[in-house]
Design an enzyme around this catalytic site. Structure first.
Site, PDB file in Angstrom:
ATOM      1  N   GLU A  63       0.830  -1.216   0.000  1.00  0.00           N
ATOM      2  CA  GLU A  63       0.000   0.000   0.000  1.00  0.00           C
ATOM      3  C   GLU A  63       0.861   1.262   0.000  1.00  0.00           C
ATOM      4  O   GLU A  63       2.071   1.211   0.223  1.00  0.00           O
ATOM      5  CB  GLU A  63      -0.932   0.003   1.221  1.00  0.00           C
ATOM      6  N   ASP A 117     -16.945   5.822  13.724  1.00  0.00           N
ATOM      7  CA  ASP A 117     -15.755   5.702  12.893  1.00  0.00           C
ATOM      8  C   ASP A 117     -15.290   4.247  12.811  1.00  0.00           C
ATOM      9  O   ASP A 117     -14.706   3.709  13.746  1.00  0.00           O
ATOM     10  CB  ASP A 117     -14.639   6.602  13.442  1.00  0.00           C
ATOM     11  N   SER A 143     -13.235   1.841   9.986  1.00  0.00           N
ATOM     12  CA  SER A 143     -12.474   1.937   8.737  1.00  0.00           C
ATOM     13  C   SER A 143     -13.116   1.143   7.611  1.00  0.00           C
ATOM     14  O   SER A 143     -13.584   0.015   7.800  1.00  0.00           O
ATOM     15  CB  SER A 143     -11.059   1.421   8.974  1.00  0.00           C
ATOM     16  N   ASP A 170     -11.498  -0.293   5.588  1.00  0.00           N
ATOM     17  CA  ASP A 170     -10.666  -1.499   5.410  1.00  0.00           C
ATOM     18  C   ASP A 170     -11.495  -2.743   5.749  1.00  0.00           C
ATOM     19  O   ASP A 170     -11.349  -3.786   5.115  1.00  0.00           O
ATOM     20  CB  ASP A 170      -9.437  -1.462   6.337  1.00  0.00           C
ATOM     21  N   LYS A 190      -3.736  -1.352  14.454  1.00  0.00           N
ATOM     22  CA  LYS A 190      -3.077  -0.405  15.347  1.00  0.00           C
ATOM     23  C   LYS A 190      -3.753  -0.391  16.710  1.00  0.00           C
ATOM     24  O   LYS A 190      -4.975  -0.366  16.806  1.00  0.00           O
ATOM     25  CB  LYS A 190      -3.165   0.995  14.749  1.00  0.00           C
TER      26      LYS A 190
HETATM   27  N1  PSU Z   1      -1.772   1.684  10.037  1.00  0.00           N
HETATM   28  C1  PSU Z   1      -0.486   2.121  10.056  1.00  0.00           C
HETATM   29  N2  PSU Z   1      -0.094   3.083   9.191  1.00  0.00           N
HETATM   30  C2  PSU Z   1      -0.934   3.578   8.271  1.00  0.00           C
HETATM   31  C3  PSU Z   1      -2.270   3.069   8.222  1.00  0.00           C
HETATM   32  C4  PSU Z   1      -2.640   2.147   9.126  1.00  0.00           C
HETATM   33  O1  PSU Z   1       0.302   1.683  10.854  1.00  0.00           O
HETATM   34  O2  PSU Z   1      -0.528   4.443   7.502  1.00  0.00           O
HETATM   35  C5  PSU Z   1      -3.183   3.534   7.136  1.00  0.00           C
HETATM   36  C6  PSU Z   1      -3.516   2.323   6.236  1.00  0.00           C
HETATM   37  O3  PSU Z   1      -3.405   2.740   4.890  1.00  0.00           O
HETATM   38  C7  PSU Z   1      -4.945   2.006   6.583  1.00  0.00           C
HETATM   39  C8  PSU Z   1      -5.466   3.388   6.900  1.00  0.00           C
HETATM   40  O4  PSU Z   1      -5.644   1.373   5.539  1.00  0.00           O
HETATM   41  O5  PSU Z   1      -4.420   4.004   7.629  1.00  0.00           O
HETATM   42  C9  PSU Z   1      -6.736   3.339   7.687  1.00  0.00           C
HETATM   43  O6  PSU Z   1      -7.268   4.619   7.746  1.00  0.00           O
HETATM   44  P1  PSU Z   1      -8.764   4.846   8.277  1.00  0.00           P
HETATM   45  O7  PSU Z   1      -8.711   4.510   9.735  1.00  0.00           O
HETATM   46  O8  PSU Z   1      -9.032   6.301   8.020  1.00  0.00           O
HETATM   47  O9  PSU Z   1      -9.631   3.939   7.470  1.00  0.00           O
HETATM   48 MN    MN Z   2     -12.352   6.377   9.653  1.00  0.00          MN
END
Ligand code: PSU
Ligand code: MN
Length: 302
Positions: free
Chosen positions: A23, A137, A139, A141, A158
């Site tokens: 990614e 919120d 993700s 993902d 995370k």
């Molecule tokens: N975890 C990390 N570093 C990152 C991300 C996640 O350690 O940069 C990024 C990944 O690309 C993941 C995104 O898909 O953050 C998720 O963001 P959100 O919570 O806004 O969906």
């Molecule tokens: Mn989000």
């Protein structure tokens, strides 16, 4: 979806050689420069050294790239406030406006699947955020994992997320969550989370056989292989937790939410630890790239 393949990826696709998608949000939004560039290069090298072809995915001036040249990697790594963080739903806007974006786990999975790539390595996936009851919120993902047949090798989600709720959501969405050499969900900077997993594999070949079976039953969702950080690189849980709590408070005070939340917290943790999280973070990403490549090699054998 029109994809722009690098020569290396094009050749690997034609020959059905093992490929690992990588990614780019961690390059555009996850790490400070120049650590972002070095980890991008190191991940690619780790995939090659393990016998597979790396395909870093990003959107450059509106074109979806699968596999980047070194100049293109540098282009997305250079600090630039205009670069988007693109999840799946952002892709059409980004393309129409000819913008440049790092692709999240969700968008990278969607593109990898279109390209016919089965394996994908990253650091941590997004999930259910703490405070979800107020913010909703969650993700995208997780949404993508529920509908796209790509195996994501990561070190869990995370720890700034709500890990128990993230695991529950993955179960609801029918996503297999497999520990690699562990019975627990890893918590990114730490080896363990105390959260038990139902499934475990101990070798790349075993992981590949699960992927085969998943494909054989026609499953259309993703698979998570969770590879814990090397125990010697892990950071003290209490200290990380303290910084996360403080980071979440700072985000609230500054009104940071939505897609800015994760990048904000990642930056906060880097600065609160004077950069001590950067090396462990890089190490786990490299290790995941190696493991994904080994699984891709096994998968291609059968
Ligand atoms: N975890 C990390 N570093 C990152 C991300 C996640 O350690 O940069 C990024 C990944 O690309 C993941 C995104 O898909 O953050 C998720 O963001 P959100 O919570 O806004 O969906
Ligand atoms: Mn989000």
């Amino acid at each position: 979806m029109k994809l722009k393949f690098s020569a290396e990826v094009q050749k690997a696709l034609e020959n059905q050689w093992p490929i690992v998608a990588l990614e780019s949000t961690l390059v555009t939004h996850g790490f400070p420069f120049p650590d972002n560039l070095s980890i991008a290069r190191e991940s690619e090298d780790a995939v090659r050294a393990s016998g597979a072809t790396p395909a870093t995915i990003a959107v450059i001036n509106g074109a979806i790239h699968v596999g980047l040249s070194d100049a293109e990697l540098e282009f997305i790594a250079k600090p630039h406030h205009d670069y988007m963080k693109a999840t799946t739903r952002d892709l059409p806007v980004c393309m129409a406006r000819k913008q440049t974006a790092g692709t999240t786990v969700a968008a990278t999975m969607a593109i990898a699947a279109k390209a016919g790539i089965k394996l994908f390595a990253t650091g941590g996936i997004g999930g259910v955020h703490r405070g979800v009851a107020d913010t909703w919120d969650i993700s995208a993902d997780l949404t993508e994992l529920s509908r796209t047949p790509v195996c994501v090798v990561c070190s869990g989600a995370k720890s700034l997320l709500d890990l128990p709720k993230t695991l529950e959501a993955l179960e609801t969405l029918g996503v297999p969550v497999i520990g690699y050499g562990t019975n627990e969900l890893p918590a990114f900077y730490t080896h363990t989370s105390g959260l038990k997993l139902d499934a475990r594999v101990d070798t790349p070949a075993e992981a590949a056989s699960v992927l085969k079976a998943h494909a054989a039953i026609g499953a259309q969702n993703g698979i998570l292989v969770c590879n814990p950080i090397d125990a010697s690189m892990g950071l003290p849980k209490d200290e990380i937790e303290r910084h996360i709590e403080a980071g979440l408070k700072a985000a609230e005070l500054q009104g940071v939410g939505g897609k800015a939340a994760t990048p904000f917290l990642l930056k906060y943790i880097v600065s609160a630890t004077q950069g001590r999280t950067v090396e462990p973070n890089k190490a786990l990403i490299r290790a995941n790239a190696v493991l994904a490549a080994k699984v891709a090699v096994e998968y291609a054998k059968t």
